[in-house]
Design a protein around this motif. Structure first.
Motif, PDB file in Angstrom:
ATOM      1  N   ALA A  58      25.730  94.105 133.239  1.00  0.00           N
ATOM      2  CA  ALA A  58      26.679  94.894 134.018  1.00  0.00           C
ATOM      3  C   ALA A  58      26.245  95.039 135.463  1.00  0.00           C
ATOM      4  O   ALA A  58      27.081  95.198 136.362  1.00  0.00           O
ATOM      5  CB  ALA A  58      26.857  96.276 133.393  1.00  0.00           C
ATOM      6  N   ALA A  59      24.938  95.008 135.712  1.00  0.00           N
ATOM      7  CA  ALA A  59      24.423  95.229 137.059  1.00  0.00           C
ATOM      8  C   ALA A  59      24.438  93.981 137.918  1.00  0.00           C
ATOM      9  O   ALA A  59      24.325  94.068 139.144  1.00  0.00           O
ATOM     10  CB  ALA A  59      23.003  95.785 136.984  1.00  0.00           C
ATOM     11  N   VAL A  60      24.572  92.807 137.307  1.00  0.00           N
ATOM     12  CA  VAL A  60      24.422  91.563 138.067  1.00  0.00           C
ATOM     13  C   VAL A  60      25.402  91.452 139.232  1.00  0.00           C
ATOM     14  O   VAL A  60      25.004  91.155 140.364  1.00  0.00           O
ATOM     15  CB  VAL A  60      24.536  90.340 137.132  1.00  0.00           C
ATOM     16  N   PRO A  61      26.710  91.707 139.040  1.00  0.00           N
ATOM     17  CA  PRO A  61      27.635  91.533 140.167  1.00  0.00           C
ATOM     18  C   PRO A  61      27.426  92.530 141.308  1.00  0.00           C
ATOM     19  O   PRO A  61      27.896  92.286 142.420  1.00  0.00           O
ATOM     20  CB  PRO A  61      29.017  91.734 139.526  1.00  0.00           C
ATOM     21  N   SER A  62      26.739  93.625 141.049  1.00  0.00           N
ATOM     22  CA  SER A  62      26.600  94.677 142.060  1.00  0.00           C
ATOM     23  C   SER A  62      25.378  94.508 142.958  1.00  0.00           C
ATOM     24  O   SER A  62      25.199  95.270 143.904  1.00  0.00           O
ATOM     25  CB  SER A  62      26.521  96.049 141.378  1.00  0.00           C
ATOM     26  N   ILE A  63      24.532  93.518 142.669  1.00  0.00           N
ATOM     27  CA  ILE A  63      23.306  93.323 143.450  1.00  0.00           C
ATOM     28  C   ILE A  63      23.441  92.037 144.251  1.00  0.00           C
ATOM     29  O   ILE A  63      23.567  90.944 143.677  1.00  0.00           O
ATOM     30  CB  ILE A  63      22.068  93.268 142.542  1.00  0.00           C
ATOM     31  N   PRO A  64      23.441  92.127 145.576  1.00  0.00           N
ATOM     32  CA  PRO A  64      23.606  90.916 146.383  1.00  0.00           C
ATOM     33  C   PRO A  64      22.358  90.029 146.363  1.00  0.00           C
ATOM     34  O   PRO A  64      21.260  90.487 146.072  1.00  0.00           O
ATOM     35  CB  PRO A  64      23.848  91.478 147.793  1.00  0.00           C
ATOM     36  N   ASP A  65      22.584  88.765 146.643  1.00  0.00           N
ATOM     37  CA  ASP A  65      21.486  87.830 146.879  1.00  0.00           C
ATOM     38  C   ASP A  65      20.619  87.608 145.643  1.00  0.00           C
ATOM     39  O   ASP A  65      19.404  87.461 145.738  1.00  0.00           O
ATOM     40  CB  ASP A  65      20.629  88.313 148.056  1.00  0.00           C
ATOM     41  N   ILE A  66      21.230  87.615 144.451  1.00  0.00           N
ATOM     42  CA  ILE A  66      20.494  87.270 143.238  1.00  0.00           C
ATOM     43  C   ILE A  66      21.268  86.198 142.483  1.00  0.00           C
ATOM     44  O   ILE A  66      22.461  85.990 142.699  1.00  0.00           O
ATOM     45  CB  ILE A  66      20.245  88.482 142.314  1.00  0.00           C
ATOM     46  N   ARG A  67      20.562  85.527 141.577  1.00  0.00           N
ATOM     47  CA  ARG A  67      21.206  84.534 140.725  1.00  0.00           C
ATOM     48  C   ARG A  67      20.603  84.634 139.329  1.00  0.00           C
ATOM     49  O   ARG A  67      19.442  85.019 139.171  1.00  0.00           O
ATOM     50  CB  ARG A  67      21.001  83.129 141.285  1.00  0.00           C
ATOM     51  N   ILE A  68      21.410  84.316 138.326  1.00  0.00           N
ATOM     52  CA  ILE A  68      20.899  84.261 136.962  1.00  0.00           C
ATOM     53  C   ILE A  68      20.033  83.011 136.815  1.00  0.00           C
ATOM     54  O   ILE A  68      20.436  81.915 137.216  1.00  0.00           O
ATOM     55  CB  ILE A  68      22.037  84.257 135.936  1.00  0.00           C
ATOM     56  N   VAL A  69      18.829  83.190 136.274  1.00  0.00           N
ATOM     57  CA  VAL A  69      17.890  82.087 136.084  1.00  0.00           C
ATOM     58  C   VAL A  69      17.396  82.090 134.635  1.00  0.00           C
ATOM     59  O   VAL A  69      17.477  83.101 133.946  1.00  0.00           O
ATOM     60  CB  VAL A  69      16.687  82.193 137.050  1.00  0.00           C
ATOM     61  N   THR A  70      16.886  80.959 134.202  1.00  0.00           N
ATOM     62  CA  THR A  70      16.350  80.713 132.859  1.00  0.00           C
ATOM     63  C   THR A  70      17.467  80.711 131.813  1.00  0.00           C
ATOM     64  O   THR A  70      18.465  81.432 131.941  1.00  0.00           O
ATOM     65  CB  THR A  70      15.256  81.718 132.394  1.00  0.00           C
ATOM     66  N   PRO A  71      17.289  79.922 130.757  1.00  0.00           N
ATOM     67  CA  PRO A  71      18.266  79.880 129.665  1.00  0.00           C
ATOM     68  C   PRO A  71      17.982  80.925 128.590  1.00  0.00           C
ATOM     69  O   PRO A  71      18.248  80.711 127.411  1.00  0.00           O
ATOM     70  CB  PRO A  71      18.084  78.462 129.110  1.00  0.00           C
ATOM     71  N   PHE A  72      17.437  82.088 129.003  1.00  0.00           N
ATOM     72  CA  PHE A  72      17.072  83.133 128.050  1.00  0.00           C
ATOM     73  C   PHE A  72      17.758  84.445 128.412  1.00  0.00           C
ATOM     74  O   PHE A  72      18.057  84.706 129.577  1.00  0.00           O
ATOM     75  CB  PHE A  72      15.548  83.328 128.014  1.00  0.00           C
ATOM     76  N   CYS A  73      17.979  85.272 127.400  1.00  0.00           N
ATOM     77  CA  CYS A  73      18.622  86.572 127.596  1.00  0.00           C
ATOM     78  C   CYS A  73      18.236  87.471 126.427  1.00  0.00           C
ATOM     79  O   CYS A  73      17.542  87.062 125.500  1.00  0.00           O
ATOM     80  CB  CYS A  73      20.151  86.407 127.657  1.00  0.00           C
ATOM     81  N   ILE A  74      18.700  88.711 126.475  1.00  0.00           N
ATOM     82  CA  ILE A  74      18.705  89.581 125.299  1.00  0.00           C
ATOM     83  C   ILE A  74      20.142  89.594 124.820  1.00  0.00           C
ATOM     84  O   ILE A  74      21.020  90.192 125.455  1.00  0.00           O
ATOM     85  CB  ILE A  74      18.235  91.007 125.624  1.00  0.00           C
ATOM     86  N   GLY A  75      20.411  88.905 123.720  1.00  0.00           N
ATOM     87  CA  GLY A  75      21.776  88.778 123.239  1.00  0.00           C
ATOM     88  C   GLY A  75      21.864  88.955 121.742  1.00  0.00           C
ATOM     89  O   GLY A  75      20.873  89.227 121.060  1.00  0.00           O
ATOM     90  N   ALA A  76      23.086  88.799 121.235  1.00  0.00           N
ATOM     91  CA  ALA A  76      23.319  88.914 119.802  1.00  0.00           C
ATOM     92  C   ALA A  76      24.509  88.046 119.429  1.00  0.00           C
ATOM     93  O   ALA A  76      25.547  88.093 120.085  1.00  0.00           O
ATOM     94  CB  ALA A  76      23.576  90.364 119.404  1.00  0.00           C
ATOM     95  N   SER A  77      24.334  87.265 118.372  1.00  0.00           N
ATOM     96  CA  SER A  77      25.425  86.474 117.823  1.00  0.00           C
ATOM     97  C   SER A  77      25.969  87.093 116.548  1.00  0.00           C
ATOM     98  O   SER A  77      26.980  86.632 116.016  1.00  0.00           O
ATOM     99  CB  SER A  77      24.952  85.041 117.554  1.00  0.00           C
ATOM    100  N   CYS A  78      25.279  88.114 116.051  1.00  0.00           N
ATOM    101  CA  CYS A  78      25.751  88.891 114.904  1.00  0.00           C
ATOM    102  C   CYS A  78      25.457  90.358 115.220  1.00  0.00           C
ATOM    103  O   CYS A  78      25.507  90.758 116.378  1.00  0.00           O
ATOM    104  CB  CYS A  78      25.093  88.420 113.615  1.00  0.00           C
ATOM    105  N   SER A  79      25.154  91.170 114.236  1.00  0.00           N
ATOM    106  CA  SER A  79      24.860  92.583 114.490  1.00  0.00           C
ATOM    107  C   SER A  79      23.608  92.709 115.343  1.00  0.00           C
ATOM    108  O   SER A  79      22.570  92.126 115.021  1.00  0.00           O
ATOM    109  CB  SER A  79      24.638  93.327 113.164  1.00  0.00           C
ATOM    110  N   VAL A  80      23.678  93.494 116.404  1.00  0.00           N
ATOM    111  CA  VAL A  80      22.510  93.677 117.261  1.00  0.00           C
ATOM    112  C   VAL A  80      21.622  94.821 116.772  1.00  0.00           C
ATOM    113  O   VAL A  80      20.449  94.882 117.082  1.00  0.00           O
ATOM    114  CB  VAL A  80      22.936  93.903 118.724  1.00  0.00           C
ATOM    115  N   ARG A  81      22.189  95.764 116.071  1.00  0.00           N
ATOM    116  CA  ARG A  81      21.522  96.905 115.445  1.00  0.00           C
ATOM    117  C   ARG A  81      21.091  97.989 116.426  1.00  0.00           C
ATOM    118  O   ARG A  81      21.190  99.178 116.112  1.00  0.00           O
ATOM    119  CB  ARG A  81      20.309  96.473 114.613  1.00  0.00           C
TER     120      ARG A  81
END
Length: 256
Positions: A58-81
């Motif tokens: 949610a914070a990514v669009p609000s911070i100037p001069d940054i880019r998403i890097v690496t093919p890693f995240c904290i995500g969930a494809s099923c229940s995150v719990r």
């Protein structure tokens, strides 16, 4: 003299594979590591306290001069719990929902789901005193995130997993946090970071033992079944959709 980068990451169980990789992969990132709740990671990056960060999407669009890097995240494809709306009343009877504001991503997500999926219009309040989770009020929901869910989840009759709800609404997985870097961070540092993160994700049992979760029976299942660390094309699509829907949501928290 070359300045050391500062890396800030989330201080939850779901991040320990990343932390383990940064600290044990044997890759010199020429960087100092800081730990913070999700919202604090974004603040540190925004205020110049870090050059690389794992921040709520949610914070990514609000911070100037940054880019998403690496093919890693904290995500969930099923229940995150560990991102749940918990209550002693069903959804259609909730008058008030208290929001754990440690993660802006989860706060906006529950508001999107309330509007687009559940069709409810509760009063939104900030959850300031977490002792309230020990005595849930009727017709009241509580957005709870992170490790505290493990301690409180059994106290509620109803638990709505937000990753499950998002997938029901969109058919997509969800990414809660992504790695970003300022434009001045060189590509070689980003590559080394990705190598370190990959090492950590491939050594989850070692990370669990290293950071004191060895006696937590849920830790391994959580990190291998609930959390999905790959920021793939579907999660990128989900993130773009989340940003689109999030722009329709007013500032969510009312004081008090």
């Amino acid at each position: 003299m070359m300045m050391r980068n500062r890396i800030v990451a989330v201080s939850y169980l779901n991040t320990i594979p990343f932390i383990y990789g940064i600290e044990h992969a044997g890759i010199d990132l020429y960087a100092d590591l800081l730990l913070s709740p999700p919202r604090g990671c974004a603040s540190l990056l925004r205020d110049g306290g870090a050059e690389i960060a794992l921040i709520p999407v949610a914070a990514v669009p609000s911070i100037p001069d940054i880019r998403i890097v690496t093919p890693f995240c904290i995500g969930a494809s099923c229940s995150v719990r560990t991102v749940v709306l918990a209550a002693d009343s069903p959804l259609d009877r909730l008058d008030t929902i208290y929001l754990d504001s440690h993660s802006l991503t989860s706060v906006r997500l529950v508001r999107i789901l309330a509007s687009k999926l559940w069709g409810i219009r509760p009063e939104w309040k900030e959850l300031k005193d977490f002792s309230a989770l020990n005595a849930p009020q009727p017709r009241t929901g509580y957005l709870i995130i992170g490790d505290k869910v493990f301690d409180h989840e059994e106290k509620f009759r109803y638990r709505y997993d937000l990753a499950d709800a998002w997938r029901e609404m969109t058919g997509l997985p969800f990414a809660f946090a992504a790695w970003v870097a300022r434009s001045g961070v060189d590509d070689r540092t980003v590559e080394r970071l990705a190598e370190a993160l990959d090492y950590g994700v491939r050594h989850i049992p070692e990370a669990i033992a290293c950071y004191g979760y060895g006696d937590r029976s849920y830790a391994y299942d959580y990190l291998t079944r609930n959390i999905d660390f790959v920021f793939d094309e579907q999660k990128r699509r989900a993130t773009a959709l989340y940003w689109q829907e999030g722009r329709k949501i007013d500032p969510p928290i009312n004081p008090g």
